[in-house]
Design a protein around this motif. Structure first.
Motif, PDB file in Angstrom:
ATOM      1  N   ILE A 232       5.080  -6.250  -8.105  1.00  0.00           N
ATOM      2  CA  ILE A 232       4.914  -6.408  -6.663  1.00  0.00           C
ATOM      3  C   ILE A 232       4.247  -7.749  -6.364  1.00  0.00           C
ATOM      4  CG2 ILE A 232       2.677  -5.222  -6.589  1.00  0.00           C
ATOM      5  CD1 ILE A 232       3.555  -4.100  -3.829  1.00  0.00           C
ATOM      6  N   PHE A 233       4.730  -8.404  -5.304  1.00  0.00           N
ATOM      7  CA  PHE A 233       4.174  -9.686  -4.875  1.00  0.00           C
ATOM      8  C   PHE A 233       4.051  -9.670  -3.359  1.00  0.00           C
ATOM      9  CE2 PHE A 233       6.595 -10.381  -8.779  1.00  0.00           C
ATOM     10  CZ  PHE A 233       5.620 -10.942  -9.593  1.00  0.00           C
ATOM     11  N   PHE A 234       3.221 -10.560  -2.841  1.00  0.00           N
ATOM     12  CA  PHE A 234       2.944 -10.612  -1.407  1.00  0.00           C
ATOM     13  C   PHE A 234       3.215 -12.029  -0.901  1.00  0.00           C
ATOM     14  CE2 PHE A 234       0.519  -7.207  -3.252  1.00  0.00           C
ATOM     15  CZ  PHE A 234       0.555  -6.190  -2.305  1.00  0.00           C
ATOM     16  N   THR A 235       3.965 -12.113   0.191  1.00  0.00           N
ATOM     17  CA  THR A 235       4.290 -13.423   0.755  1.00  0.00           C
ATOM     18  C   THR A 235       4.007 -13.440   2.257  1.00  0.00           C
ATOM     19  OG1 THR A 235       6.615 -12.848   1.221  1.00  0.00           O
ATOM     20  CG2 THR A 235       6.117 -13.823  -0.944  1.00  0.00           C
ATOM     21  N   GLY A 236       3.804 -14.634   2.760  1.00  0.00           N
ATOM     22  CA  GLY A 236       3.656 -14.851   4.195  1.00  0.00           C
ATOM     23  C   GLY A 236       4.654 -15.904   4.649  1.00  0.00           C
ATOM     24  N   LEU A 237       4.726 -16.106   5.946  1.00  0.00           N
ATOM     25  CA  LEU A 237       5.627 -17.116   6.521  1.00  0.00           C
ATOM     26  C   LEU A 237       4.816 -18.335   6.932  1.00  0.00           C
ATOM     27  CD1 LEU A 237       8.001 -14.932   8.717  1.00  0.00           C
ATOM     28  CD2 LEU A 237       8.405 -15.811   6.412  1.00  0.00           C
ATOM     29  N   GLN A 238       5.354 -19.500   6.638  1.00  0.00           N
ATOM     30  CA  GLN A 238       4.693 -20.760   6.956  1.00  0.00           C
ATOM     31  C   GLN A 238       5.601 -21.556   7.871  1.00  0.00           C
ATOM     32  OE1 GLN A 238       4.120 -23.597   3.652  1.00  0.00           O
ATOM     33  NE2 GLN A 238       1.972 -23.692   4.292  1.00  0.00           N
ATOM     34  N   TYR A 239       5.086 -21.882   9.056  1.00  0.00           N
ATOM     35  CA  TYR A 239       5.871 -22.614  10.052  1.00  0.00           C
ATOM     36  C   TYR A 239       5.433 -24.073  10.068  1.00  0.00           C
ATOM     37  CZ  TYR A 239       7.104 -17.938  11.646  1.00  0.00           C
ATOM     38  OH  TYR A 239       7.559 -16.643  11.704  1.00  0.00           O
ATOM     39  N   ALA A 240       6.363 -24.970   9.741  1.00  0.00           N
ATOM     40  CA  ALA A 240       6.081 -26.401   9.753  1.00  0.00           C
ATOM     41  C   ALA A 240       6.282 -26.943  11.167  1.00  0.00           C
ATOM     42  CB  ALA A 240       7.002 -27.114   8.771  1.00  0.00           C
ATOM     43  N   HIS A 241       6.114 -28.265  11.324  1.00  0.00           N
ATOM     44  CA  HIS A 241       6.354 -28.875  12.625  1.00  0.00           C
ATOM     45  C   HIS A 241       7.822 -28.712  13.014  1.00  0.00           C
ATOM     46  CE1 HIS A 241       2.427 -30.576  13.169  1.00  0.00           C
ATOM     47  NE2 HIS A 241       2.490 -31.251  12.030  1.00  0.00           N
ATOM     48  N   PRO A 242       8.102 -28.358  14.258  1.00  0.00           N
ATOM     49  CA  PRO A 242       9.504 -28.298  14.682  1.00  0.00           C
ATOM     50  C   PRO A 242      10.138 -29.682  14.647  1.00  0.00           C
ATOM     51  CG  PRO A 242       8.034 -28.078  16.566  1.00  0.00           C
ATOM     52  CD  PRO A 242       7.171 -28.032  15.354  1.00  0.00           C
ATOM     53  N   TYR A 243      11.439 -29.703  14.466  1.00  0.00           N
ATOM     54  CA  TYR A 243      12.149 -30.988  14.423  1.00  0.00           C
ATOM     55  C   TYR A 243      13.222 -31.037  15.507  1.00  0.00           C
ATOM     56  CZ  TYR A 243      15.531 -28.293  11.595  1.00  0.00           C
ATOM     57  OH  TYR A 243      16.428 -27.351  11.124  1.00  0.00           O
ATOM     58  N   ASP A 244      13.600 -32.260  15.859  1.00  0.00           N
ATOM     59  CA  ASP A 244      14.579 -32.476  16.923  1.00  0.00           C
ATOM     60  C   ASP A 244      15.944 -31.920  16.516  1.00  0.00           C
ATOM     61  OD1 ASP A 244      16.807 -34.460  18.192  1.00  0.00           O
ATOM     62  OD2 ASP A 244      15.102 -34.236  19.562  1.00  0.00           O
ATOM     63  N   PHE A 245      16.569 -31.215  17.425  1.00  0.00           N
ATOM     64  CA  PHE A 245      17.860 -30.570  17.183  1.00  0.00           C
ATOM     65  C   PHE A 245      18.921 -31.581  16.764  1.00  0.00           C
ATOM     66  CE2 PHE A 245      21.985 -29.124  18.983  1.00  0.00           C
ATOM     67  CZ  PHE A 245      22.144 -27.936  18.293  1.00  0.00           C
ATOM     68  N   PHE A 246      18.890 -32.795  17.331  1.00  0.00           N
ATOM     69  CA  PHE A 246      19.929 -33.785  17.075  1.00  0.00           C
ATOM     70  C   PHE A 246      19.583 -34.744  15.943  1.00  0.00           C
ATOM     71  CE2 PHE A 246      20.666 -32.516  21.501  1.00  0.00           C
ATOM     72  CZ  PHE A 246      22.015 -32.206  21.441  1.00  0.00           C
ATOM     73  N   THR A 247      18.349 -35.178  15.875  1.00  0.00           N
ATOM     74  CA  THR A 247      17.967 -36.190  14.883  1.00  0.00           C
ATOM     75  C   THR A 247      17.390 -35.611  13.602  1.00  0.00           C
ATOM     76  OG1 THR A 247      15.701 -36.481  15.717  1.00  0.00           O
ATOM     77  CG2 THR A 247      17.467 -37.753  16.788  1.00  0.00           C
ATOM     78  N   GLY A 248      16.857 -34.388  13.675  1.00  0.00           N
ATOM     79  CA  GLY A 248      16.215 -33.799  12.519  1.00  0.00           C
ATOM     80  C   GLY A 248      14.831 -34.337  12.242  1.00  0.00           C
ATOM     81  N   GLN A 249      14.314 -35.181  13.130  1.00  0.00           N
ATOM     82  CA  GLN A 249      12.997 -35.761  12.936  1.00  0.00           C
ATOM     83  C   GLN A 249      11.901 -34.825  13.452  1.00  0.00           C
ATOM     84  OE1 GLN A 249      12.401 -38.667  11.242  1.00  0.00           O
ATOM     85  NE2 GLN A 249      14.605 -38.468  10.827  1.00  0.00           N
ATOM     86  N   PRO A 250      10.794 -34.692  12.703  1.00  0.00           N
ATOM     87  CA  PRO A 250       9.688 -33.844  13.171  1.00  0.00           C
ATOM     88  C   PRO A 250       9.138 -34.337  14.496  1.00  0.00           C
ATOM     89  CG  PRO A 250       9.422 -34.411  10.857  1.00  0.00           C
ATOM     90  CD  PRO A 250      10.536 -35.262  11.379  1.00  0.00           C
ATOM     91  N   VAL A 251       8.714 -33.402  15.341  1.00  0.00           N
ATOM     92  CA  VAL A 251       8.202 -33.732  16.678  1.00  0.00           C
ATOM     93  C   VAL A 251       6.832 -33.088  16.849  1.00  0.00           C
ATOM     94  CG1 VAL A 251       8.567 -33.515  19.160  1.00  0.00           C
ATOM     95  CG2 VAL A 251      10.523 -33.901  17.644  1.00  0.00           C
ATOM     96  N   GLU A 252       5.867 -33.883  17.256  1.00  0.00           N
ATOM     97  CA  GLU A 252       4.526 -33.375  17.553  1.00  0.00           C
ATOM     98  C   GLU A 252       4.454 -33.025  19.035  1.00  0.00           C
ATOM     99  OE1 GLU A 252       1.933 -32.800  15.712  1.00  0.00           O
ATOM    100  OE2 GLU A 252       2.324 -33.803  13.784  1.00  0.00           O
ATOM    101  N   LEU A 253       4.029 -31.804  19.339  1.00  0.00           N
ATOM    102  CA  LEU A 253       3.917 -31.364  20.725  1.00  0.00           C
ATOM    103  C   LEU A 253       2.465 -31.070  21.056  1.00  0.00           C
ATOM    104  CD1 LEU A 253       6.933 -28.880  21.038  1.00  0.00           C
ATOM    105  CD2 LEU A 253       6.807 -31.224  21.893  1.00  0.00           C
ATOM    106  N   ASP A 254       2.080 -31.402  22.275  1.00  0.00           N
ATOM    107  CA  ASP A 254       0.754 -31.067  22.763  1.00  0.00           C
ATOM    108  C   ASP A 254       0.653 -29.560  22.966  1.00  0.00           C
ATOM    109  OD1 ASP A 254      -1.226 -30.622  25.201  1.00  0.00           O
ATOM    110  OD2 ASP A 254      -1.761 -32.523  24.257  1.00  0.00           O
ATOM    111  N   LYS A 255      -0.534 -29.000  22.765  1.00  0.00           N
ATOM    112  CA  LYS A 255      -0.699 -27.550  22.902  1.00  0.00           C
ATOM    113  C   LYS A 255      -0.428 -27.066  24.317  1.00  0.00           C
ATOM    114  CE  LYS A 255      -5.668 -27.534  23.899  1.00  0.00           C
ATOM    115  NZ  LYS A 255      -6.993 -26.980  23.501  1.00  0.00           N
ATOM    116  N   ASP A 256      -0.501 -27.972  25.315  1.00  0.00           N
ATOM    117  CA  ASP A 256      -0.244 -27.592  26.704  1.00  0.00           C
ATOM    118  C   ASP A 256       1.234 -27.672  27.073  1.00  0.00           C
ATOM    119  OD1 ASP A 256      -2.950 -27.081  27.246  1.00  0.00           O
ATOM    120  OD2 ASP A 256      -3.335 -29.212  27.595  1.00  0.00           O
ATOM    121  N   THR A 257       2.083 -28.084  26.124  1.00  0.00           N
ATOM    122  CA  THR A 257       3.517 -28.104  26.395  1.00  0.00           C
ATOM    123  C   THR A 257       4.008 -26.693  26.680  1.00  0.00           C
ATOM    124  OG1 THR A 257       3.804 -29.993  24.902  1.00  0.00           O
ATOM    125  CG2 THR A 257       5.783 -28.758  25.505  1.00  0.00           C
ATOM    126  N   GLU A 258       4.733 -26.542  27.765  1.00  0.00           N
ATOM    127  CA  GLU A 258       5.270 -25.221  28.110  1.00  0.00           C
ATOM    128  C   GLU A 258       6.543 -24.985  27.295  1.00  0.00           C
ATOM    129  OE1 GLU A 258       5.939 -22.513  32.139  1.00  0.00           O
ATOM    130  OE2 GLU A 258       5.736 -24.692  32.286  1.00  0.00           O
TER     131      GLU A 258
END
Length: 373
Positions: A232-258
């Protein structure tokens, strides 16, 4: 006296018990099929090539695709994995080998995502996987003409595929909804009896919280009642920075972004919870698992996006959804969405990754004596 909090058991909602007569009929059918295989009246094929099956007892939502993704990445270090899936939700029939011109309609959303992550790995979909494995191995040998052919077949979503006997079976179950607490469909979400878990060699408890303690993990071990041969092993999910749908480049978003969150996956609560830690305003728009997007869905998403009032706003979707939205790329560009894709990976708790790979490696080193010679 401080008492360690245990992981809460999942309880089937009361109203689903009204469906128990259907669950009885479904369960009888599944039991009969399993019994025929167990008695040898229906035969299972075993191949000389190493075969690793990844699957679950529940109907989706256990994080299967990220685990297959991880397994393939690990195998690539010393072997040549090939991936075989049923291709749920595809519009094609029969055996289909993924190629550069392949679309999500040809092979399905999850296989398409795996193919995009591992383009050098031969991947095919087929309903009859016993017949498809020899074809896939021949196709893989042609693609890798100068390799030593250390092939390992990774079966995606194949725990219930009894006509094929894998060398290793990996069973996934979520931390907050263990299969031992679930019930047969349609009362619960199980598509096979709990006792079928005895066929697993490895049980991975997925979507564990970051702060899962060793005591809580031990409590889960006790509730699952592992057999002597099972790990038995235990795993979690790790979410990296989202990337642009078209360019594939990572995008930094402000926490107040809706954020408008678009997801057509089973049990999207984990994703919503993770993003809620990063952004103060999130509006979920969920579709059913494997949802096929159409023009009216694009209009619905656009209407929801236009209703956002924040000075900064964006749409975030999953990689599984992104491969199905790609055919609307021109429409999306015209609507000027800031569409971002949220990647997800797994990680092992308690530094268990090496132990898991060692167990799999031991099987591979002894599988089919002389096969790799």
């Amino acid at each position: 006296m401080n008492e360690e909090r245990t992981v809460q058991a999942y309880h089937v909602p009361w109203y689903r018990w009204l469906l128990w007569p259907l669950a009885v009929l479904y369960g009888l059918g599944v039991w009969l099929r399993n019994r025929l295989y167990d008695m040898g009246l229906l035969s299972a094929v075993q191949f000389d090539v190493p075969v690793i099956a990844v699957g679950n007892l529940a109907m989706g939502g256990t994080g299967k695709t990220p685990h297959v993704d991880w397994l393939v990445e690990m195998l690539k270090v010393h072997y040549e994995p090939v991936i075989l899936s049923r291709g749920y939700g595809r519009k094609s029939k029969g055996y289909v080998l993924a190629q550069p011109h392949t679309t999500v309609d040809d092979i399905g959303d999850e296989p398409m995502l795996l193919y995009l992550h591992h383009r050098e790995v031969p991947l095919a979909v087929a309903e009859q996987r016993v017949l498809a494995i020899p074809q896939l191995l021949m196709d893989a040998a042609e693609q890798k003409a100068f390799s030593d052919h250390r092939f390992v077949v990774v079966l995606d979503d194949a725990f219930q595929h009894r006509s094929l006997k894998p060398g290793i079976s990996i069973l996934l179950t979520t931390c907050n909804q263990l299969y031992v607490d679930d019930r047969l469909f349609p009362v619960g979400y199980l598509r096979d009896w709990k006792t079928s878990a005895r066929r697993a060699d490895i049980v991975i408890v997925t979507k564990c919280p970051d702060d899962l303690t060793p005591a809580q993990a031990q409590h889960i071990r006790q509730r699952i009642h592992l057999l002597p041969h099972q790990q038995i092993f235990f795993t979690g999910l790790q979410y990296a920075h989202p990337y642009d749908f078209f360019t594939g480049q990572p995008v930094e978003l402000d926490k107040d972004t809706e954020i408008l969150l678009i997801a057509g996956i089973a049990r999207p609560e984990a994703l919503l919870q993770a993003l809620s830690k990063q952004f103060t305003r999130i509006h979920p728009l969920f579709f059913r698992d494997h949802h096929v997007y159409r023009e009216n869905d694009i209009r619905r998403i656009d209407a929801a996006f236009q209703q956002l009032t924040g000075a900064r706003k964006a749409i975030i979707t999953t990689e599984k959804d992104a491969v199905k939205l790609w055919k609307f790329q021109d429409d999306i560009q015209q609507r000027r969405w800031q569409l971002l894709v949220q990647p997800v990976k797994i990680y092992f708790l308690f530094d268990q990754q090496q132990a898991c790979m060692q167990y799999i490696g031991q099987y591979l080193s002894h599988a089919s004596a002389g096969f790799f010679d």
